[in-house]
Scaffold this active site. Structure first.
Site, PDB file in Angstrom:
ATOM      1  N   LYS A 173       0.847  -1.185   0.000  1.00  0.00           N
ATOM      2  CA  LYS A 173       0.000   0.000   0.000  1.00  0.00           C
ATOM      3  C   LYS A 173       0.892   1.247   0.000  1.00  0.00           C
ATOM      4  CE  LYS A 173      -4.545   0.816   1.902  1.00  0.00           C
ATOM      5  NZ  LYS A 173      -5.625   0.302   2.721  1.00  0.00           N
ATOM      6  N   GLU A 191     -19.921  -6.212   9.233  1.00  0.00           N
ATOM      7  CA  GLU A 191     -20.926  -5.478  10.017  1.00  0.00           C
ATOM      8  C   GLU A 191     -21.978  -6.401  10.601  1.00  0.00           C
ATOM      9  OE1 GLU A 191     -19.771  -4.537   7.056  1.00  0.00           O
ATOM     10  OE2 GLU A 191     -18.850  -2.585   7.452  1.00  0.00           O
ATOM     11  N   ARG A 234     -26.092  -3.100   5.913  1.00  0.00           N
ATOM     12  CA  ARG A 234     -25.785  -4.527   5.827  1.00  0.00           C
ATOM     13  C   ARG A 234     -26.393  -5.330   6.968  1.00  0.00           C
ATOM     14  NH1 ARG A 234     -20.543  -5.798   2.812  1.00  0.00           N
ATOM     15  NH2 ARG A 234     -21.323  -4.903   0.873  1.00  0.00           N
TER      16      ARG A 234
END
Ligand code: TPP
Length: 621
Positions: free
Chosen positions: A282, A367, A395
């Site tokens: 990253k 979630e 969700r």
């Protein structure tokens, strides 16, 4: 010297690039990303990490005939550059500019709209199934990060994909990071895979040697094949995916274009589902982003030399106030536990995680699990605070209903980013939570009007033991209401900020400033208004509404939520039921998805600015 990138207008333009040219192209793209995002802000780290991977995908596949589906989609800036949107990149995430995520309406190369995590494998499998029904022969590719792979939906899709045996390719972009360090057993498992090709090479070597031994060769290979199943449990890289029914290829160095293109071309020749495991870094190529991965996952405009953010708010954010307050409450209450789904810093829980590691749980981008896990903690006697952004809470609707509310469990759901969030756009606007929470029995919903009231709501939540409690608060800060007196919360009671006679202006949470200004402006137009902070969207302060009906002919409701199913519609329902003589006007988010851009502009687009509301009121009453 002419830039190579100047000649790239569509994926076809990179097909004939030599290896050295592709490396130059990667370098130019990185430079362009850093320069542009330093001005616009955006998801820098994730995009710097996928430069070579995106080039390799567009070199090896024929987009849009071949369909590349990105997970989350925050890492598609390079894809946008290579598919004819380079010039527009400077408008990314701005009002009427490029979206920060894939958008089918933006380009034929954006195959599937995303923004929320873990959807790519399911969607790709759908595309693969459709292709086969239609008798077409294109490739379908899902590109998913290791963070997104921690979401349950991704596992459901893998499970189904292996069963369906469709030809399609999953590319795992493994940078060992979600927004922060990735968590979970899958993440540990992926970390453990470091020597991918060794097993394959060793296996082929043994087979080749044995084949050369006369007569016994083939038989021994059978034995070895049987043995393989046992041995591979120990040594095969990607065994989990192989066992699931995928052909596992990798791990591949995601910054080595040759390795990438070779492996992708290998994958194209495999029958059935293929899993390519790619290692990337990253922030690759910008030392500050490599070092401060979390800050540069998503950044505002910044100084390239120092990495310093250019516009940091002077005011303390709601998320920070929430995190600080919960941390201080946890000092005297050892039942308090905090739960996040991969958003520790975003939800303000960094300090809590450090001070109370045994009472802090980052469950990954999961979630649904976060909510049912919290339900379990509550049923076992703890006081869980689960902090989730409004749009991601979508969700977990059934978990809220089935696992929390039906059992009337004392879970406090801290709904961050409730309301318009701005640059992230449609998928991230937090404008549905009131509508999908308000109708759930046993539920209480509070919307504090400022950060002080958020603190008081958290105090209130500690004493509240009568079931699930939602506290919804917006992105950013309240730009300084410190010093204004805020009274303690009483269950189901609104706060009357001003008593008037003609019009009652009722607002929830983040509409405070607009409501206050509106009342001032209506006063200038000779209307004497009451100003009501509803505080409890549920239970509604019905007694107050009844009282208001005696004096006021008009109620104006202001809310940063969908009008359908929001506060206003609940007030209207009550007024109609009681046949109260009042005319109601509701100002909120109408029945459409709100685009990306500056929040103030978006509010205006939605008709939620003082000028438009006042004009409307004066015209209609
Ligand atoms: C359902 C959902 N929850 C949370 C998020 C917030 N989010 C955006 S990107 C991200 C991390 C993704 O990590 P990974 O897939 O590994 O991609 P990377 O940025 O590391 O390339 C998270 C948690 C989201 N987009 N969707």
């Amino acid at each position: 010297m002419s830039n190579l990138l100047d000649h790239i207008h569509e994926p076809a333009d990179i097909k004939n690039l030599a290896k050295a040219e592709m490396r130059i192209l990667a370098h130019e793209i990185r430079k362009e990303l850093i320069t542009t995002i330093s001005v616009t802000g955006g998801h820098l780290g994730s995009n710097l990490g996928v430069v070579e991977l995106t080039i390799a995908l567009h070199k090896s596949f024929d987009s849009p005939k071949d369909q590349i589906i990105w997970d989350v989609g925050h890492q598609t800036y390079v894809h946008k550059i290579l598919t004819g949107r380079r010039d527009a990149l400077k408008t990314i995430r701005q009002y009427q500019g490029l979206s920060g995520f894939p958008k089918r309406s933006e380009s034929v190369h954006d195959i599937f709209d995303t923004g929320h995590s873990s959807t790519s494998i399911s969607a790709a499998l759908g595309f693969a199934a459709a292709r086969d029904i239609k008798g077409e022969d294109n490739y379908v590719v899902a590109v998913i990060g290791d963070g997104a792979l921690s979401g349950g939906l991704a596992f459901e899709a893998l499970n189904n994909a292996a069963h369906m045996k469709k030809n399609f390719i999953v590319v795992l972009n493994d940078n060992q990071m979600s927004i922060a360090k990735n968590v979970g057993a899958m993440s540990l498992y992926l970390d453990g895979i470091r020597t991918g090709n060794l097993y394959k090479e060793a296996k082929e070597d043994v087979q080749n040697v044995l084949k050369k031994i006369p007569r016994v060769g083939e038989g021994i290979i059978e034995v070895i094949r049987d043995l393989k199943d046992g041995i591979k449990q120990l040594v095969i890289p990607g065994m989990f995916f192989e066992e699931m029914g995928f052909t596992y290829l990798g791990p591949v160095d995601g910054h080595n274009l040759k390795q990438l293109t070779t492996t992708i071309n290998q994958a194209k020749n495999v029958e059935g589902p293929v899993f390519i495991h790619v290692h990337t870094q990253k922030g690759k190529g910008y030392a500050i982003a490599e070092k401060h991965t979390e800050c540069f996952h998503g950044t505002g405009p910044f100084d390239i030399k120092t990495g310093d953010q250019k516009s940091v708010s002077k005011h303390i954010s709601y998320s920070k106030v929430f995190g600080d307050k919960l941390t201080s409450l946890a000092a005297t209450n050892d039942k308090i536990v905090a739960i996040t789904a991969g958003m520790t810093s975003g939800t303000g829980l960094n300090d809590f995680s450090v001070q109370y590691p045994e009472r802090f749980f980052d469950v990954g981008i999961a979630e649904q699990h976060a909510l049912t896990f919290s339900a379990g903690l509550s049923a076992a006697g703890f006081k869980p605070y689960v902090a989730i952004y409004s749009s991601f809470l979508q969700r977990g609707y059934d978990q809220v209903v089935h696992d929390i509310a039906t059992q009337n469990l004392n879970v406090t759901i801290c709904v961050d980013r409730a309301g318009l969030v701005g640059a992230d756009g449609e998928t991230h606007q937090g404008v549905f939570d009131v509508s999908f929470l308000n109708h759930i029995p046993n539920m209480t919903v509070i919307a504090p009007r400022c950060t002080q009231e958020l603190e008081l709501a958290l105090d209130y939540s500690l004493t509240y033991t009568d079931g699930p409690l939602v506290i919804r608060y917006p992105r950013g800060s309240d730009s300084g209401h410190k010093g204004k007196k805020v009274s303690m919360l009483k269950h189901g009671k609104a706060e009357v900020l001003k008593n008037g006679n003609d019009i009652a202006v009722i607002f929830s949470g983040s509409m405070y400033q607009i409501a206050e200004k509106l009342v001032d402006e209506l006063k200038a137009a000779s209307y004497d208004c009451s100003l009501i902070n509803i505080r409890f969207i549920k239970p509604l302060d019905r007694a107050l509404i009844k009282k208001l009906a005696k004096k006021h002919k008009h109620i104006i409701v202001l809310e940063e939520n969908a009008i359908i199913g929001g506060l206003g519609s609940e007030i209207l329902r009550y007024i109609s039921k009681e046949q109260l003589e009042m005319e109601v006007q509701i100002y909120g988010i109408d029945d459409y998805f709100v685009t990306h851009g500056d929040r103030i502009k978006l509010l205006k687009d939605c008709g939620l600015d003082v000028g438009q509301i006042k004009k409307n009121i004066l015209k209609s009453i």
